[in-house]
Write a protein that holds these residues in place. Structure first.
Motif, mmCIF file in Angstrom:
data_model
loop_
_atom_site.group_PDB
_atom_site.id
_atom_site.type_symbol
_atom_site.label_atom_id
_atom_site.label_comp_id
_atom_site.label_asym_id
_atom_site.label_seq_id
_atom_site.Cartn_x
_atom_site.Cartn_y
_atom_site.Cartn_z
ATOM 1 N N ILE A 44 0.815 -1.219 0.000
ATOM 2 C CA ILE A 44 0.000 0.000 0.000
ATOM 3 C C ILE A 44 0.849 1.270 0.000
ATOM 4 O O ILE A 44 0.338 2.348 -0.275
ATOM 5 C CB ILE A 44 -0.966 0.038 1.208
ATOM 6 C CG1 ILE A 44 -0.187 0.094 2.535
ATOM 7 C CG2 ILE A 44 -1.902 -1.158 1.190
ATOM 8 C CD1 ILE A 44 -1.066 0.346 3.738
ATOM 9 N N VAL A 45 2.143 1.153 0.290
ATOM 10 C CA VAL A 45 3.033 2.317 0.291
ATOM 11 C C VAL A 45 3.800 2.323 -1.020
ATOM 12 O O VAL A 45 4.492 1.349 -1.345
ATOM 13 C CB VAL A 45 4.013 2.287 1.486
ATOM 14 C CG1 VAL A 45 4.893 3.530 1.477
ATOM 15 C CG2 VAL A 45 3.233 2.202 2.798
ATOM 16 N N VAL A 62 0.335 -11.893 4.537
ATOM 17 C CA VAL A 62 0.754 -10.562 4.099
ATOM 18 C C VAL A 62 2.060 -10.214 4.800
ATOM 19 O O VAL A 62 2.128 -10.160 6.019
ATOM 20 C CB VAL A 62 -0.324 -9.504 4.422
ATOM 21 C CG1 VAL A 62 0.166 -8.115 4.034
ATOM 22 C CG2 VAL A 62 -1.619 -9.832 3.699
ATOM 23 N N THR A 63 3.111 -9.943 4.021
ATOM 24 C CA THR A 63 4.430 -9.707 4.607
ATOM 25 C C THR A 63 4.905 -8.267 4.469
ATOM 26 O O THR A 63 5.866 -7.878 5.127
ATOM 27 C CB THR A 63 5.480 -10.628 3.956
ATOM 28 O OG1 THR A 63 5.489 -10.401 2.535
ATOM 29 C CG2 THR A 63 5.135 -12.089 4.214
ATOM 30 N N GLY A 64 4.254 -7.462 3.616
ATOM 31 C CA GLY A 64 4.672 -6.082 3.413
ATOM 32 C C GLY A 64 3.714 -5.094 4.055
ATOM 33 O O GLY A 64 2.778 -5.475 4.769
ATOM 34 N N VAL A 77 -0.555 1.931 9.377
ATOM 35 C CA VAL A 77 0.238 1.068 8.509
ATOM 36 C C VAL A 77 1.057 0.126 9.384
ATOM 37 O O VAL A 77 1.760 0.568 10.297
ATOM 38 C CB VAL A 77 1.169 1.895 7.597
ATOM 39 C CG1 VAL A 77 2.100 0.974 6.806
ATOM 40 C CG2 VAL A 77 0.353 2.756 6.639
ATOM 41 N N VAL A 78 0.935 -1.149 9.122
ATOM 42 C CA VAL A 78 1.724 -2.146 9.853
ATOM 43 C C VAL A 78 2.669 -2.832 8.872
ATOM 44 O O VAL A 78 2.477 -2.790 7.660
ATOM 45 C CB VAL A 78 0.818 -3.185 10.552
ATOM 46 C CG1 VAL A 78 -0.022 -2.518 11.628
ATOM 47 C CG2 VAL A 78 -0.087 -3.884 9.541
ATOM 48 N N LEU A 127 2.782 5.202 10.452
ATOM 49 C CA LEU A 127 1.730 6.100 9.959
ATOM 50 C C LEU A 127 0.414 5.686 10.602
ATOM 51 O O LEU A 127 0.087 4.492 10.660
ATOM 52 C CB LEU A 127 1.613 6.037 8.439
ATOM 53 C CG LEU A 127 0.621 7.027 7.786
ATOM 54 C CD1 LEU A 127 1.104 7.439 6.391
ATOM 55 C CD2 LEU A 127 -0.793 6.439 7.676
ATOM 56 N N GLU A 128 -0.334 6.659 11.083
ATOM 57 C CA GLU A 128 -1.639 6.385 11.675
ATOM 58 C C GLU A 128 -2.554 7.570 11.419
ATOM 59 O O GLU A 128 -2.097 8.690 11.170
ATOM 60 C CB GLU A 128 -1.510 6.128 13.182
ATOM 61 C CG GLU A 128 -0.948 7.303 13.961
ATOM 62 C CD GLU A 128 -0.710 6.985 15.422
ATOM 63 O OE1 GLU A 128 -0.564 5.773 15.741
ATOM 64 O OE2 GLU A 128 -0.680 7.913 16.246
#
Length: 364
Positions: free
Chosen positions: A213-214, A266-268, A291-292, A303-304
């Motif tokens: 997502i980034v 999900v790893t990223g 963001v995790v 980021l939150e």
């Protein structure tokens, strides 16, 4: 110092029959019942009415689906939608509204009636089980808790589908103000940059890609705003765990808190957070996100933020305000506590204009 990082905003033909030629009249004996039917024309359209089963008020923006063609109609302020009869005179319909149990029914043209074409929808009831839920993507033995999570997810998915259909039927343009600031070490923000941006509803949201997502480009990064379309995306569902945690208060409303987090595959970088859904209407009120699993090779460390929603038309939600903070230089202390962020940003919706037809305003 001006930040280089940003969030990205990711909405009867009246047929004249030619009467020509010479008419020949012949007299035929018919039974009295046939005399009544003789010359009567079947209606070419059916008026479907959708109402609340308990209070009997009309439901605007209810989704009326022709199951044979998959064509959608939205009901108007009177809770009505008009559909043409198919050639076989059988109309298989599914009617849905956010916060209500869907109904499915087959209408027959030769037996059409106002009663048959009226769909009375019953509201969804949310009941929280007392069993403690602690795991992600591991179904609980408590069937009531599992059923509740499924019910809330289905309402969330329906709301997302309704928004996508809404922006197709009622194209619009939204104007936003974006305010961004760099937070210095002393915490005193000296400069806030502001700019006006527009978003057109026909522009599709950025495609969700699990663990990606980034997006980085030339030393900057962008992250799409987590919106209803993403929460209702089947790919997002396949790579996230959802569970209802509680019913709590939010701005004088009772809301169901639905927690979501990336599944183990999900790893990223991906989304985790909470969606708050009005327990009376099933309307999405707010999403808290973070963001995790950020990529340690890049600058984004944390980021939150949150997004609140407004309803320009009954049972339709659009983003109203988004706030976000992120860290690119500062790190947590030895106890894991994070200092103030490096950047903050706020996005406010200022105006929403429809370019064609205007949607129902509704009384409810």
């Amino acid at each position: 110092m001006k930040p280089t990082s940003r969030l990205v905003l990711s909405i009867p033909l009246f047929t004249l029959e030619a009467l020509a030629g010479v008419f020949a009249i012949s007299i035929v004996e018919l039974p009295s019942g046939d005399l009544l039917h003789f010359g009567r024309r079947q209606p070419s359209t059916v008026v479907v009415t959708v109402i609340d089963a308990a209070a009997r008020y009309p439901l605007a923006n209810a989704d009326v689906i022709d199951l044979a063609t998959q064509q959608h109609r939205f009901t108007d302020d009177h809770g009505q939608a008009r559909l043409p009869w198919p050639s076989d005179g059988q109309l298989r319909l599914r009617v849905r509204e956010v916060g209500y149990q869907p109904l499915q029914r087959t209408l027959s043209q030769n037996a059409a009636s106002e009663e048959a074409a009226t769909f009375a929808l019953s509201k969804v009831a949310y009941v929280i089980s007392s069993v403690e839920k602690t795991s992600h993507c591991v179904t609980t033995d408590d069937s009531a808790s599992l059923a509740l999570s499924v019910a809330v997810l289905e309402q969330l998915r329906q709301g997302a589908q309704k928004y996508d259909e809404f922006r197709r039927l009622y194209p619009f343009e939204m104007t936003f103000e974006r305010r961004s600031a760099y937070v210095p070490e002393n915490g005193k923000i000296s400069r806030i940059s502001s700019n006006i941006e527009t978003y057109k509803s026909e522009i599709p949201p950025r495609e969700y890609r699990p663990g990606d997502i980034v997006r980085y480009l030339n030393g900057s990064f962008s992250v799409p705003i987590l919106f209803l379309s993403t929460l209702g995306d089947s790919v997002f569902w396949d790579h996230h765990c959802f569970i209802v945690r509680s019913v709590e208060s939010l701005q004088d409303a009772r809301v169901v808190r639905l927690e979501f987090s990336p599944s183990p595959d999900v790893t990223g970088p991906d989304w985790a957070g909470d969606a708050f859904i009005d327990s009376a209407t099933s309307i999405l009120k707010r999403v808290d996100f973070r963001v995790v699993k950020p990529n340690p090779s890049y600058s984004l460390k944390r980021l939150e933020g949150y997004t609140t929603f407004s309803s320009p038309s009954p049972y339709i939600v659009v983003p109203d305000t988004t706030g976000a903070s992120w860290w690119t230089r500062r790190n947590p202390d030895a106890k894991g506590n994070w200092p103030q962020p490096d950047y903050v940003q706020m996005i406010y919706m200022q105006e929403m204009k429809y370019r064609k037809a205007k949607p129902p305003k509704g009384d409810k």
